[in-house]
Design a protein around this motif. Structure first.
Motif, short mmCIF file in Angstrom:
data_model
loop_
_atom_site.label_atom_id
_atom_site.label_comp_id
_atom_site.label_asym_id
_atom_site.label_seq_id
_atom_site.Cartn_x
_atom_site.Cartn_y
_atom_site.Cartn_z
N ARG A 22 83.32 69.81 41.25
CA ARG A 22 83.61 68.60 41.84
C ARG A 22 82.50 67.67 41.38
N GLY A 23 82.74 66.51 41.33
CA GLY A 23 81.56 65.51 40.63
C GLY A 23 82.02 64.18 41.11
N PHE A 24 81.37 63.23 40.85
CA PHE A 24 81.44 61.86 41.19
C PHE A 24 81.24 60.73 39.92
N ARG A 25 81.98 59.90 39.90
CA ARG A 25 81.66 58.89 39.03
C ARG A 25 81.66 57.74 39.54
N LEU A 26 80.81 56.74 38.98
CA LEU A 26 80.56 55.37 39.46
C LEU A 26 81.05 54.37 38.48
N ILE A 27 82.12 53.64 38.88
CA ILE A 27 82.51 52.55 38.02
C ILE A 27 82.26 51.39 38.54
N GLU A 42 85.68 60.55 43.43
CA GLU A 42 85.47 62.05 43.66
C GLU A 42 86.34 62.59 42.24
N THR A 43 85.61 63.55 41.77
CA THR A 43 86.37 64.10 40.46
C THR A 43 86.38 65.60 40.70
N TYR A 44 87.40 66.21 39.97
CA TYR A 44 87.58 67.73 39.98
C TYR A 44 88.00 67.99 38.38
#
Length: 159
Positions: A22-27, A42-44
């Motif tokens: 799991r991670g996160f990305r900022l747009i 939130e990414t998987y």
């Protein structure tokens, strides 16, 4: 095998686990002039097959109030603050603990107008342990999210 039993067998399938972390990305969402808003997803999974869901979106005005926390999360994830520009097209990947902390800050401060209260909330969340931020993050995006966010704001500020 009778047809109802066969239909039952066909319908029962196992769910497959998603490989990856799991991670996160900022747009970055460009605003007027050289300002920008943000969306945190939130990414998987890994780069090739990523499942993502938007967790919080903030306006350029809201971004400006927590810019120090934003830069700190970017630095801890291994980037220079200069990667954050209003013209940026590619998402910025955040490490999981940094994404949780930044998202929690944005969720807690989003409806607040008083700068002193925003500062108190940011300082309170930054003083939390990683485990505490995960706990509050799960509460603030869960079923009773609005109540949890209000409780967090009450806990961390004097108002």
């Amino acid at each position: 095998m009778t047809s109802p039993q066969r239909a039952m067998t066909v319908q029962s399938r196992r769910l497959a686990a998603v490989n990856g972390v799991r991670g996160f990305r900022l747009i970055v969402k460009p605003g007027r002039g050289e300002t920008y808003g943000l969306t945190i997803e939130e990414t998987y999974g890994e780069v090739g097959s990523v499942l993502a869901t938007a967790v919080v979106t903030v306006t350029p005005q809201q971004t400006g109030r927590v810019i120090d926390a934003l830069f700190a999360a970017i630095r801890r994830s291994g980037y220079q603050p200069s990667v954050l520009t209003f013209t940026r097209k590619a998402p910025i990947r955040l490490a999981e603990p940094d994404g949780v902390r930044l998202t929690l800050i944005l969720l807690a401060t989003q409806p607040i107008a008083k700068r002193e209260r925003v500062r108190a909330l940011v300082a309170g969340i930054n003083a939390m342990s990683t485990e505490e931020t995960y706990y509050w993050y799960s509460k603030c995006i869960g079923v009773d999210a609005n109540r949890a966010r209000k409780a967090l704001r009450t806990l961390l500020s004097d108002d």
